[in-house]
Structures are given as structure tokens and as C-alpha cells.
Design an enzyme around this catalytic site. Structure first.
Site, mmCIF file in Angstrom:
data_model
loop_
_atom_site.group_PDB
_atom_site.id
_atom_site.type_symbol
_atom_site.label_atom_id
_atom_site.label_comp_id
_atom_site.label_asym_id
_atom_site.label_seq_id
_atom_site.Cartn_x
_atom_site.Cartn_y
_atom_site.Cartn_z
ATOM 1 N N LYS A 52 0.842 -1.202 0.000
ATOM 2 C CA LYS A 52 0.000 0.000 0.000
ATOM 3 C C LYS A 52 0.880 1.257 0.000
ATOM 4 C CE LYS A 52 -3.850 -2.433 2.207
ATOM 5 N NZ LYS A 52 -4.685 -2.709 3.374
ATOM 6 N N GLN A 96 -4.472 -1.636 9.711
ATOM 7 C CA GLN A 96 -4.459 -2.966 9.090
ATOM 8 C C GLN A 96 -5.027 -4.012 10.047
ATOM 9 O OE1 GLN A 96 -3.699 -3.421 5.879
ATOM 10 N NE2 GLN A 96 -3.951 -5.636 5.911
ATOM 11 N N ASP A 119 -10.881 3.026 4.406
ATOM 12 C CA ASP A 119 -11.239 1.608 4.330
ATOM 13 C C ASP A 119 -12.761 1.416 4.300
ATOM 14 O OD1 ASP A 119 -9.321 -0.411 4.120
ATOM 15 O OD2 ASP A 119 -8.682 -0.201 6.207
#
Ligand code: GUN
Length: 292
Positions: A52, A96, A119
Site C-alpha cells: 500500500k 491494518q 477503508d
């Protein structure tokens, strides 16, 4: 049979984003800035987060990687999230998953400012998604929609079967495929670990989206001719003959299922790279909203 090439499509999207960033720079605007928080040393999570951050560099975004030890407390992580919420320089950030057991994931996701939640995991954003309001769509489902759209895969009136009800993939995917619009307008069945007779259900599906993490779960006899197959499974299978010590495989018995499918995503090179491209897209959207 057409391969839904996530690698190529994600590269196309990254090029489009890169062009947008160049325009921003030319106009003297600040470029998008994504931060990623990782807690602990899980190998797969470190790889994903590394990808990412590298993707940010490639499109010209700024990025910040926040690495925290596996013994980080809930309070320490929440403090870090508040710091990122308050930092005007950062347009969006992700934490994460999965998180270590001492941390309450729901509390963490609730602490993220919905405006920076690229997200799309905060209940505010998830609720907006379910109500067809403009919001951040979780990156993996967003990537699947984008693949279906760019390859013009018809979903209207089709029976879509989603396998797995995770909050990150299965649940949002089941909502999105039933929404009005394209891709969408499907009749959706959401299957999970308590589903009986799954073969009976999958063999009636026009579109199958599998997000289980069980290598080779979906076999040719579970699939009808010309079905569209989206494989979200990414499992590391130990293999000492490989330099890395493992290989990556999906939920689908690709060799046999691909002979029956009309469209199919490979693993690797299918949904995985799309997730990263759509996270960048959400960050670009967050940045544009902050400037507006
Ligand atoms: N773990 C697996 N997939 C994801 C994702 O899309 N976002 C975050 N934050 N964690 C994940």
C-alpha cells in the site's frame, strides 16, 4: 473465457490517479496523504501494508507508515488514531486488520474519523453504503465492482452468490451487488459456515464471489456453465521449493473451474491488486473532499 485481469486494471487505475496527482501538483495543491497503521509482525499484513505504501509512492501520494509493537495496548493505539484524526496533513488512514487479541477491533474502528476512513469500515460509512449514499466503499468490494464495470460484466437480474460473510468483503459485497445500478441489480444469496447444501446454491449462481480463505474450495462441479467467478481468497501455502517459502493461492480450483466460467479472476493478479488501487482512489476522494 475471459480473465478479469486485476493486475492490468489496477495499473490502469493507478495511472489515472497519477495523472490527477500531477494536475494537483501543477495547480500548487497539496497531494493526497495516506497513513497506514500496523500493529505486530504478521508477515502477510506487513506485506500488504508495504504494498500500500509503495503504491502511494508510485502515484505521487505522500504516505506515512506507523509500525506499532505486538504488545501495543488499546489506549496506545486509540491515542495514535486520535493523533491521525487531528493531523490536518493526513487525508485518510487505515488500521491494518487483524489486530492482536488484547485490542478490541470494534472500538478501534469506531475511533477513526469517518471523513478519514478510507477503508470504509466505520459504521457511519458502512451505513451510508447500505443506504446508497455517497461514501467510502471498502477497497476490496470497490475493486470487484470496478473490475465488473470495466469488463462490462452484466449483473442485472443475475443470481449472485457470495461465499463468506466477513465485514471486509462478504457482507458489503452482498449489499453492493443487490443495489440499484451497475454493477448491481442482482438477486443475492449470502452463504456462510452454517449454510446447508452449498453446492445446490452455487450451482444455480450466475456470479460467484468467494471470500473464504480455503484453498481450492470452489470446485468445477459446484459451478454452472458460463458463471462469472470472483476469487477473493488469498492463502499462503507453505512450499519449501520456493524462494519465499510459500505460494499464494485462492479459494477456486482455477484449472478446472476456468474451463466452465465466462469470466474469472486469477490468484494472484485478480482482486488483490484491485484492493490497493481502490484504497488509493478512496484517498484521492478523501483529499478532494477535504479541499472542497
Ligand atoms: N486486512 C485484510 N484486508 C484488509 C483491508 O482491506 N483493510 C485493512 N485495514 N485490513 C485488512
Amino acid at each position: 473465457m475471459t480473465i478479469l485481469d486485476g493486475k492490468k486494471t489496477s495499473n490502469d487505475i493507478k495511472e489515472e490517479i497519477k495523472e490527477e496527482v500531477s494536475k494537483m501538483k501543477a495547480n500548487g495543491e497539496k497531494v493526497p496523504h495516506l497513513a497506514a497503521v500496523i500493529v505486530g509482525n504478521d508477515g502477510a499484513s506487513l506485506t500488504y501494508v508495504g504494498s500500500k505504501v509503495r503504491a502511494c509512492e508510485r502515484v505521487g501520494f505522500e504516505s506515512t507508515l506507523v509500525k506499532m509493537s505486538s504488545t501495543t495496548s488499546q489506549v496506545e493505539l486509540l491515542d495514535k488514531i486520535h493523533e491521525l484524526n487531528d493531523n490536518d496533513d493526513i487525508d485518510g488512514f487505515i488500521v491494518q486488520l487483524p489486530l492482536p487479541p488484547q485490542i478490541d477491533t470494534q472500538k478501534v474502528l469506531l475511533a477513526v474519523d469517518p471523513c478519514k476512513d478510507v477503508d470504509g469500515f466505520h459504521p457511519t460509512n458502512f451505513g451510508k453504503m447500505a443506504l446508497d449514499m455517497s461514501t467510502f466503499i471498502p477497497a476490496t468490494p470497490f475493486g470487484i465492482l470496478e473490475l465488473l464495470e470495466r469488463y462490462n460484466v452484466e449483473t442485472k437480474g443475475k443470481h449472485t452468490v457470495v461465499i463468506g460473510r466477513s465485514h471486509i468483503v462478504g457482507r458489503p459485497m452482498s449489499i453492493l451487488m443487490g443495489r440499484r445500478g451497475f454493477p448491481g441489480n442482482s438477486t443475492v444469496t449470502l452463504t456462510h459456515s452454517h449454510t446447508k447444501n452449498i453446492t445446490q446454491i452455487t450451482s444455480q449462481a450466475d456470479v460467484i464471489i468467494t471470500a473464504l480463505g480455503v484453498p481450492g474450495f470452489l470446485k468445477a462441479e459446484m459451478v454452472k456453465d458460463d458463471a462469472v467467478i470472483i476469487d477473493v481468497g488469498i492463502t499462503r501455502v507453505p512450499d519449501e521449493t520456493r524462494e519465499r517459502g510459500y505460494y499464494i493461492t485462492g479459494d477456486v480450483d482455477f484449472e478446472n473451474v476456468s474451463k466452465k466460467a465466462s469470466f474469472i479472476t486469477p490468484v494472484p493478479g485478480g482482486v488483490g491488486p484491485m484492493t490497493i488501487a481502490m484504497l488509493l482512489k478512496n484517498t484521492l476522494i478523501a483529499c478532494e473532499r477535504h479541499r472542497a
